[in-house]
Design an enzyme around this catalytic site. Structure first.
Site, PDB file in Angstrom:
ATOM      1  N   ARG A  46      -4.722  18.284 -19.276  1.00 26.41           N
ATOM      2  CA  ARG A  46      -5.759  18.913 -20.097  1.00 26.41           C
ATOM      3  C   ARG A  46      -6.545  20.007 -19.377  1.00 26.41           C
ATOM      4  O   ARG A  46      -6.954  20.979 -19.998  1.00 26.41           O
ATOM      5  CB  ARG A  46      -6.711  17.849 -20.643  1.00 26.41           C
ATOM      6  N   LYS A 157       4.766   2.681 -13.649  1.00 22.01           N
ATOM      7  CA  LYS A 157       4.058   1.444 -13.855  1.00 22.01           C
ATOM      8  C   LYS A 157       2.582   1.737 -14.120  1.00 22.01           C
ATOM      9  O   LYS A 157       2.151   2.832 -13.787  1.00 22.01           O
ATOM     10  CB  LYS A 157       4.232   0.513 -12.668  1.00 22.01           C
ATOM     11  N   ASP A 186      10.339   2.085 -10.239  1.00 26.88           N
ATOM     12  CA  ASP A 186       9.616   1.234  -9.309  1.00 26.88           C
ATOM     13  C   ASP A 186       9.936   1.802  -7.930  1.00 26.88           C
ATOM     14  O   ASP A 186      11.069   1.663  -7.449  1.00 26.88           O
ATOM     15  CB  ASP A 186      10.114  -0.215  -9.411  1.00 26.88           C
ATOM     16  N   HIS A 187       8.950   2.469  -7.318  1.00 32.24           N
ATOM     17  CA  HIS A 187       9.299   3.226  -6.104  1.00 32.24           C
ATOM     18  C   HIS A 187       9.735   2.313  -4.959  1.00 32.24           C
ATOM     19  O   HIS A 187      10.374   2.770  -4.015  1.00 32.24           O
ATOM     20  CB  HIS A 187       8.173   4.180  -5.695  1.00 32.24           C
ATOM     21  N   LYS A 191      12.981   2.575  -1.695  1.00 34.79           N
ATOM     22  CA  LYS A 191      12.758   2.471  -0.248  1.00 34.79           C
ATOM     23  C   LYS A 191      14.082   2.127   0.443  1.00 34.79           C
ATOM     24  O   LYS A 191      14.822   1.254  -0.017  1.00 34.79           O
ATOM     25  CB  LYS A 191      11.690   1.416   0.062  1.00 34.79           C
ATOM     26  N   GLU A 225      -1.868  -4.044   2.532  1.00 35.49           N
ATOM     27  CA  GLU A 225      -2.316  -2.673   2.774  1.00 35.49           C
ATOM     28  C   GLU A 225      -3.670  -2.716   3.447  1.00 35.49           C
ATOM     29  O   GLU A 225      -4.451  -3.645   3.205  1.00 35.49           O
ATOM     30  CB  GLU A 225      -2.484  -1.928   1.460  1.00 35.49           C
ATOM     31  N   ASP A 246      -0.430  -5.414 -10.230  1.00 38.88           N
ATOM     32  CA  ASP A 246      -0.163  -4.119  -9.598  1.00 38.88           C
ATOM     33  C   ASP A 246       0.980  -4.205  -8.584  1.00 38.88           C
ATOM     34  O   ASP A 246       1.744  -3.253  -8.419  1.00 38.88           O
ATOM     35  CB  ASP A 246      -1.462  -3.657  -8.914  1.00 38.88           C
ATOM     36  N   HIS A 251       6.468  -4.657  -7.992  1.00 42.20           N
ATOM     37  CA  HIS A 251       7.271  -4.373  -6.800  1.00 42.20           C
ATOM     38  C   HIS A 251       7.883  -5.622  -6.155  1.00 42.20           C
ATOM     39  O   HIS A 251       9.054  -5.643  -5.807  1.00 42.20           O
ATOM     40  CB  HIS A 251       6.403  -3.676  -5.751  1.00 42.20           C
ATOM     41  N   LYS A 351      -5.117  -5.871  -0.691  1.00 41.34           N
ATOM     42  CA  LYS A 351      -5.709  -4.603  -0.256  1.00 41.34           C
ATOM     43  C   LYS A 351      -6.770  -4.907   0.786  1.00 41.34           C
ATOM     44  O   LYS A 351      -7.293  -6.035   0.856  1.00 41.34           O
ATOM     45  CB  LYS A 351      -6.340  -3.903  -1.446  1.00 41.34           C
ATOM     46  N   LYS A 356      -1.095  -2.732   7.425  1.00 40.16           N
ATOM     47  CA  LYS A 356      -0.210  -2.275   6.360  1.00 40.16           C
ATOM     48  C   LYS A 356       1.169  -2.790   6.717  1.00 40.16           C
ATOM     49  O   LYS A 356       1.724  -2.433   7.770  1.00 40.16           O
ATOM     50  CB  LYS A 356      -0.199  -0.737   6.326  1.00 40.16           C
TER      51      LYS A 356
HETATM   52  C1  BG6 Z   1       1.499   1.258  -6.111  1.00 40.07           C
HETATM   53  C2  BG6 Z   1       0.257   0.459  -6.388  1.00 40.07           C
HETATM   54  O1  BG6 Z   1       2.465   0.992  -7.071  1.00 40.07           O
HETATM   55  O2  BG6 Z   1       1.979   0.900  -4.811  1.00 40.07           O
HETATM   56  C3  BG6 Z   1      -0.797   0.761  -5.354  1.00 40.07           C
HETATM   57  O3  BG6 Z   1      -0.231   0.787  -7.685  1.00 40.07           O
HETATM   58  C4  BG6 Z   1      -0.248   0.518  -3.961  1.00 40.07           C
HETATM   59  O4  BG6 Z   1      -1.955  -0.029  -5.577  1.00 40.07           O
HETATM   60  C5  BG6 Z   1       1.084   1.217  -3.770  1.00 40.07           C
HETATM   61  O5  BG6 Z   1      -1.196   1.026  -3.036  1.00 40.07           O
HETATM   62  C6  BG6 Z   1       1.726   0.788  -2.461  1.00 40.07           C
HETATM   63  O6  BG6 Z   1       2.870   1.552  -2.225  1.00 40.07           O
HETATM   64  P1  BG6 Z   1       3.464   1.734  -0.769  1.00 40.07           P
HETATM   65  O7  BG6 Z   1       4.708   2.531  -0.965  1.00 40.07           O
HETATM   66  O8  BG6 Z   1       2.417   2.477   0.028  1.00 40.07           O
HETATM   67  O9  BG6 Z   1       3.699   0.369  -0.213  1.00 40.07           O
END
Ligand code: BG6
Length: 500
Positions: A46, A157, A186-187, A191, A225, A246, A251, A351, A356
């Protein structure tokens, strides 16, 4: 599979995900000649920007990670259109702009729509794409080329916030797109170390014979994280947020399916998705009354991370000061199959934690008989540790003889270090997954059925938590390994989390 010329339309063009992940991924694909000969990227949002201003803003955001001259070339393919894609009235202009770009770059009717917007906007945008007749089902509008045009949609997501909303979103998608054109991303599946799980398991004879209830005591899947909610307080604290939704429902269950699936018949999308789906079907649905024994909810209070003070979750912008949202969640699951009968899978994510790390740790059972009687107490369980991130690699932990007189035993580690081995930094997944969308390969994307089934495994926990507010929240300090309740859950089973 070939990549045909196409227009890539990103809804949510001014958002964080677009700047942080999508544009860098597309740039890196372009830089390595993985984009089609003709392509254009159209960002829609927007905020009013000119193409120039949009390009400059993306360049500046990257803080020097793009080569300036190359960016100049790449960004000639990058356009911006200001519009409200949730409003039907704006779609005349949006469609006109898409067609103009398709003609200018000779793209035909091939299009990728990427929904990089908040989940409340998914359904109106999908419906508007349908109403604008941009899904041509093989018909040609913008070009006269002989290729049969395709349109694909990538959905980020969160995919629903419970089983019913996931089904509804699937129905909205199915009213406009065929299942073969829907890429639920789903990233984590992009990986390297997650994909490598399939290779470790199915390209070696060393591991698979041990990959079952006979030898495996339990499995831990962790994604912790150090960051907090990073300005996403309003979303994270909404009914769609929290660590269970989340991270675990999305994931970690996907990672679990790769870890646990049976060998697929072939390395094809359909075969892999069939096997994943069987795992989701076999997940034991937790009983509502058992939730306090098998799940833990945590929320961080103030603390310190890396020597810096961190505010508590309830002090974050957009968060309710009496919030019950889980910034940490742990869950014990069982997969009721012959292979996994009786083997617990412990999943956790949080979190503002001590480190991490994303990892899968497989703990093996002790040997059936121990020769080294006086050492028995000292013997540690054999472990396979798959470090997904950071320190990408695989570590085998087993017992060895300490040099010298006598028979002393100590655990040792055998290390496959991904970065040392391949001399590359693993990608964060987006470039790999976008490349698959361009090629039309759905292997690493979620099928409708798996989404709907996998929600069932966490919903009783979410219901229980909703009905039973917890008055000890916040229950862990930022910078720690989470609430003691998570350690107690493991201790009850005579186990402990892999925190080192
Ligand atoms: C996202 C979540 O899908 O994945 C986030 O919504 C999270 O909350 C993130 O921080 C973590 O991804 P990665 O690749 O840094 O482990």
């Amino acid at each position: 599979k070939p990549r045909s010329n196409c227009l890539i339309v990103i809804f949510g063009a001014s958002g964080d995900l677009t700047k942080r992940k999508l544009i860098p991924a597309l740039y890196s694909l372009w830089d390595t000649n993985q984009l089609p000969a003709n392509f254009a990227i159209l960002g829609i949002a927007r905020t009013a920007y000119s193409d120039e201003k949009y390009r400059d803003e993306l360049y500046e955001f990257s803080e020097g990670s793009y080569d300036k001259a190359k960016w100049g070339e790449f960004s000639k393919h990058l356009y911006y259109h200001a519009g409200d894609s949730t409003a039907e009235a704006d779609w005349g202009d949006i469609k006109g702009y898409m067609c103009d770009l398709a003609k200018k770059h000779d793209l035909g009717d091939n299009r990728i729509f990427y929904l990089s917007v908040g989940p409340q906007f998914f359904e109106p945008i999908i419906t508007n794409i349908g109403k604008a007749e941009l899904v041509t089902e093989g018909r040609r509008f913008c070009s006269l080329s002989d290729d049969v045009p395709w349109q694909r949609i990538v959905v980020e997501k969160p995919f629903g916030s419970d089983p019913a909303s996931a089904v509804k979103l699937n129905q909205t998608l199915a009213a406009v797109f065929d299942e073969e054109s829907i890429y639920r991303i789903d990233h984590y599946l992009g990986k390297e170390l997650v994909q490598n799980l399939l290779v470790v398991r199915f390209a070696n004879s060393l591991f698979e014979p041990l990959w079952n209830r006979e030898y495996i005591d339990h499995v831990q899947i962790t994604a912790t994280e150090t960051v907090g909610v990073e300005g996403r307080g309003a979303y994270y604290d909404s009914p769609a947020g929290g660590a269970m939704r989340d991270m675990i429902q999305s994931h970690l269950l996907q990672v679990l399916s790769f870890m646990a699936m049976e060998p697929p018949v072939a390395f094809e999308a359909d075969d892999i998705r069939t096997e994943k789906n069987k795992i989701f079907k076999a997940l034991r649905i937790p009983k509502y009354d058992d939730v306090p024994q098998i799940a833990v909810r945590g929320q961080y209070g103030q603390g310190q991370i890396g020597g810096e003070p961190v505010i508590g979750y309830r002090d974050e912008k957009g968060v309710d000061e009496e919030s019950q949202t889980d910034t940490f969640a742990a869950l014990q699951l069982y997969i009721d199959t012959w292979r996994w009968g009786g083997v617990p899978f412990y999943l956790r994510s949080g979190k503002a934690m001590a480190e991490k790390k994303t990892e899968i740790v497989i703990y093996f059972k002790p040997t059936p008989h121990c020769l080294f009687k006086e050492q028995t107490k000292k013997l540690k369980a054999n472990q396979i540790i798959i470090n997904v991130h950071p320190n990408e690699g695989i570590r085998l932990r087993f017992e060895g003889k300490v040099p010298g007189l006598g028979m002393n035993i100590k655990d040792v580690v055998m290390d496959f270090d991904y970065i040392k081995q391949w001399q590359v930094k693993p990608s964060d997944g987006y470039a790999i997954l976008l490349n698959d969308v361009l090629r039309g390969d759905q292997m690493l994307f979620k099928h409708r059925d798996e989404i709907e089934i996998s929600w069932n495994a966490v919903q009783p926990v979410l219901d229980y938590w909703k009905d039973n507010p917890q008055d000890d929240l916040p229950n862990y300090n930022a910078g720690t390994w989470g609430p003691s309740a998570a350690d107690i859950m493991m201790a009850r089973d005579n186990r402990y989390w892999h925190n080192y």
